[in-house]
Design an enzyme around this catalytic site. Structure first.
Site, mmCIF file in Angstrom:
data_model
loop_
_atom_site.group_PDB
_atom_site.id
_atom_site.type_symbol
_atom_site.label_atom_id
_atom_site.label_comp_id
_atom_site.label_asym_id
_atom_site.label_seq_id
_atom_site.Cartn_x
_atom_site.Cartn_y
_atom_site.Cartn_z
ATOM 1 N N THR A 149 0.862 -1.185 0.000
ATOM 2 C CA THR A 149 0.000 0.000 0.000
ATOM 3 C C THR A 149 0.894 1.230 0.000
ATOM 4 O OG1 THR A 149 -0.017 0.037 2.394
ATOM 5 C CG2 THR A 149 -1.808 -1.146 1.335
ATOM 6 N N GLU A 187 -5.861 -3.788 -0.681
ATOM 7 C CA GLU A 187 -6.247 -4.933 0.158
ATOM 8 C C GLU A 187 -7.390 -5.744 -0.456
ATOM 9 O OE1 GLU A 187 -5.558 -1.918 1.204
ATOM 10 O OE2 GLU A 187 -4.578 -1.906 3.156
ATOM 11 N N LYS A 238 -15.274 17.166 11.561
ATOM 12 C CA LYS A 238 -16.250 17.065 12.638
ATOM 13 C C LYS A 238 -16.552 18.453 13.177
ATOM 14 C CE LYS A 238 -17.151 13.177 15.558
ATOM 15 N NZ LYS A 238 -16.674 12.242 16.528
ATOM 16 N N TRP A 257 -20.719 15.228 11.430
ATOM 17 C CA TRP A 257 -19.775 14.989 10.342
ATOM 18 C C TRP A 257 -20.161 15.740 9.073
ATOM 19 C CZ3 TRP A 257 -18.473 9.012 10.326
ATOM 20 C CH2 TRP A 257 -17.785 8.711 11.515
HETATM 21 P P1 ADP Z 1 -6.678 2.287 -5.173
HETATM 22 O O1 ADP Z 1 -6.065 3.652 -5.262
HETATM 23 O O2 ADP Z 1 -6.340 1.428 -6.334
HETATM 24 O O3 ADP Z 1 -8.144 2.310 -4.951
HETATM 25 P P2 ADP Z 1 -5.347 2.094 -2.607
HETATM 26 O O4 ADP Z 1 -5.225 0.896 -1.764
HETATM 27 O O5 ADP Z 1 -4.132 2.869 -2.943
HETATM 28 O O6 ADP Z 1 -6.047 1.557 -3.898
HETATM 29 O O7 ADP Z 1 -6.361 3.106 -1.978
HETATM 30 C C1 ADP Z 1 -7.587 2.699 -1.485
HETATM 31 C C2 ADP Z 1 -8.387 3.884 -0.985
HETATM 32 O O8 ADP Z 1 -8.590 4.816 -2.037
HETATM 33 C C3 ADP Z 1 -9.767 3.516 -0.539
HETATM 34 O O9 ADP Z 1 -9.773 3.024 0.770
HETATM 35 C C4 ADP Z 1 -10.492 4.848 -0.672
HETATM 36 O O10 ADP Z 1 -10.255 5.691 0.424
HETATM 37 C C5 ADP Z 1 -9.850 5.462 -1.868
HETATM 38 N N1 ADP Z 1 -10.672 5.234 -3.058
HETATM 39 C C6 ADP Z 1 -10.521 4.304 -4.001
HETATM 40 N N2 ADP Z 1 -11.459 4.428 -4.954
HETATM 41 C C7 ADP Z 1 -12.238 5.461 -4.591
HETATM 42 C C8 ADP Z 1 -13.396 6.100 -5.144
HETATM 43 N N3 ADP Z 1 -13.932 5.735 -6.304
HETATM 44 N N4 ADP Z 1 -13.920 7.128 -4.455
HETATM 45 C C9 ADP Z 1 -13.405 7.535 -3.286
HETATM 46 N N5 ADP Z 1 -12.318 7.000 -2.734
HETATM 47 C C10 ADP Z 1 -11.740 5.972 -3.364
#
Ligand code: ADP
Length: 542
Positions: free
Chosen positions: A187, A332, A440, A445
């Site tokens: 990650t 993940e 917050k 929120w």
């Molecule tokens: P990726 O960037 O491929 O989705 P990462 O593991 O780097 O994978 O990041 C995951 C996080 O990115 C998610 O937990 C979320 O917070 C954010 N994320 C991924 N896709 C979206 C989306 N379409 N809208 C909002 N947040 C997103």
């Protein structure tokens, strides 16, 4: 018991043998770091992957050992995807946008035996090499003619084409246990050290089936797929595997991810489906608008990794007739979790309501079970209003991190995503924030993503980031950071007025700060924590 189905393990190599047999002549086109365009077909891919598998054996790589790659999207990277995993070793894709110390940490932590890299990354590999503990074998992914004349690596540098040339193209993919590890991705680690997510053959194949479905990424043998999302970032969202499964033509952009280069490739290869993060699409849309041109073949684009602003969805769909598929996932989760495909009844909804659906991250694909929970772990209802911590489980969701001695991240068998979301009665999930980005205000929120979405609707806004800033009365209040479009004279008050009637009064940010650019992390996402540090006391000191 007699009469049951055959026992066949789900293995990554089977995707390649399928593609070779059923779609052998289908093309794979790559823009190379050498600058030219390379073309061949799945038959060639399979043959060279077998040679590479023999070469890996020749280098003494055993099953289960990690093989690192530091490479753009291209055919040689694709060969590594299948040769490494297929032969039972573990493909470890490294993200070149990480800090060099983090890269060195990851390479040591994963104990990579060999590192294959694209020539662009030679300087990076040289600085990494001086920081890693155990010596590695390095392979430059190029031919003899393009090999660097000199380098600073501590040991000999091998040449990819020479390496595979010396080997036979017959190799029998071993019959592995389907729970054997196939690939590893860390990650991006905006806090603390990056953590490794280890995929198995089984999880990869199941993810591939599910992600290819019509209501998921909707891929078929008639598609020409351009994965702009890097192969070093969660396996390019699974597209290299999906393309083999369905027999789609693949187009790889190499290192050229600017709007002009992408547009030219899309048109030249008649791409029908592309995939990438919003920041990349911004560059593409800008280029197409400036040139006053259009897309002649592209019909769909998958937008994920960060929320897709409604303004972007509208521009793609109304101006260019390119449908936006908004998707959510995580490293993940291999990564696909939800995809925003309409249900039948949405089709007759008025346009603004359909856009409201498309602003959601979508519904769970089969295999991903999700729920939202409150502060005490109680499950919350799917009423489209109440927000809670999003948790998931399924056969391609991680159960823990590679080589980690920390306690299991799971809570009651569910993986806590760190996202805050609501789910509507139709099962459409909408992320309102990362849990650490939530604002917050007076105990309530506010969704930073909703605020950003509204700001992006303003025609003079290029990008918008909303963060929590400390406030003497309300604890926290939203602060809006804006990058304006070139030559815009937009003022803060004017932009704030734009929020009237578009969000609840108390959600309206108290101030706007205009900035030249926002910091982006290794996967192209805004580094909100950095901005929060910088602007945390804005309302206390203003
Ligand atoms: P990726 O960037 O491929 O989705 P990462 O593991 O780097 O994978 O990041 C995951 C996080 O990115 C998610 O937990 C979320 O917070 C954010 N994320 C991924 N896709 C979206 C989306 N379409 N809208 C909002 N947040 C997103």
């Amino acid at each position: 018991m007699h009469g049951l189905m055959m026992q066949q393990p789900l293995l990554v190599a089977s995707l390649l043998t399928h593609a070779e047999r059923h779609h052998g002549g289908q093309e794979i086109v790559s823009r190379r770091v050498e600058g030219d365009i390379h073309r061949y077909c799945y038959r060639d891919l399979a043959q060279r992957a077998r040679k590479l598998a023999n070469a890996l054996a020749g280098l003494g790589i055993n099953q289960g050992e990690r093989v690192g790659t530091l490479a753009w999207n291209g055919y040689r990277h694709m060969e590594l995807y299948f040769a490494v995993s297929g032969s039972g070793a573990v493909l470890h894709t490294l993200n070149p946008r990480l800090h060099v110390d983090q890269l060195a940490y990851i390479i040591d932590h994963a104990d990579d035996r060999v590192i294959f890299f694209d020539l662009t990354f030679l300087p990076l590999i040289e600085s990494v090499a001086s920081r890693i503990k155990s010596p590695k074998v390095f392979v430059a992914m190029t031919d003899r003619a393009s090999m660097p004349a000199k380098h600073d690596l501590p040991i000999m540098l091998l040449c990819y084409e020479d390496l595979i040339d010396g080997h036979r193209d017959d190799f029998s993919w071993p019959l592995l246990d389907e729970n054997h590890a196939s690939s590893l991705c860390y990650t991006s680690g905006t806090t603390g050290n990056p953590k490794g997510v280890l995929y198995s053959h089984r999880s990869t194949i199941l993810h591939t089936y599910a992600a290819a479905l019509p209501d998921s990424l909707n891929c078929s043998a008639r598609d020409v797929i351009l994965p702009v999302v890097p192969m070093f970032h969660v396996n390019a969202w699974g597209l290299p595997y999906i393309a083999c499964m369905v027999g789609a033509k693949l187009v790889f952009p190499g290192p050229a991810l600017d709007g002009k280069s992408l547009y030219e490739l899309i048109e030249a290869e008649q791409v029908t489906l592309s995939a990438g993060v919003p920041t990349v699409w911004q560059g593409l849309l800008r280029h197409v608008a400036e040139r006053g041109t259009t897309f002649t073949s592209m019909r769909r684009t998958i937008v994920g990794g960060a929320p897709c602003p409604t303004a972007m969805t509208t521009e793609f769909q109304e101006r260019y007739q390119v449908d936006v598929l908004h998707a959510w996932g995580m490293t993940e989760l291999s990564p696909v979790g939800t995809v925003c495909s309409f249900k039948a009844h949405h089709l007759s909804w008025p346009t603004p309501q359909r856009y409201a659906v498309q602003a959601k991250q979508g519904r769970g694909v089969f295999g991903i079970d999700m729920r939202i929970v409150g502060p005490d772990g109680e499950e919350l209802s799917w009423d489209g209003q109440v927000t809670g911590d999003l948790q998931v489980r399924g056969p391609w969701v991680t159960s823990g991190y590679f080589g980690s001695e920390d306690a299991s991240p799971l809570s009651d068998g569910w993986f806590p995503t760190g996202d805050v979301a609501k789910i509507d009665p139709d099962g459409f999930m909408q992320i309102t924030d990362r849990s650490k980005d939530v604002i917050k205000s007076g105990g309530e929120w506010i969704s930073s993503i909703d605020i950003e979405n509204v700001a992006c609707l303003h025609p003079e806004v290029a990008s918008a980031v909303c963060i929590a800033a400390r406030h003497p009365k309300w604890d926290e209040r939203p602060l809006l950071l804006i990058v304006k479009k070139p030559e815009s004279a937009l003022g803060g008050d004017e932009l704030l007025e734009f929020f009237d009637g578009r969000v609840a009064k108390w959600w309206k940010p108290d101030a706007v700060v205009f900035v030249d650019a926002v910091p982006l992390g290794a996967t192209g996402k805004v580094l909100k924590n950095q901005l929060r540090d910088q602007f945390r006391d804005y309302y206390l000191t203003a």
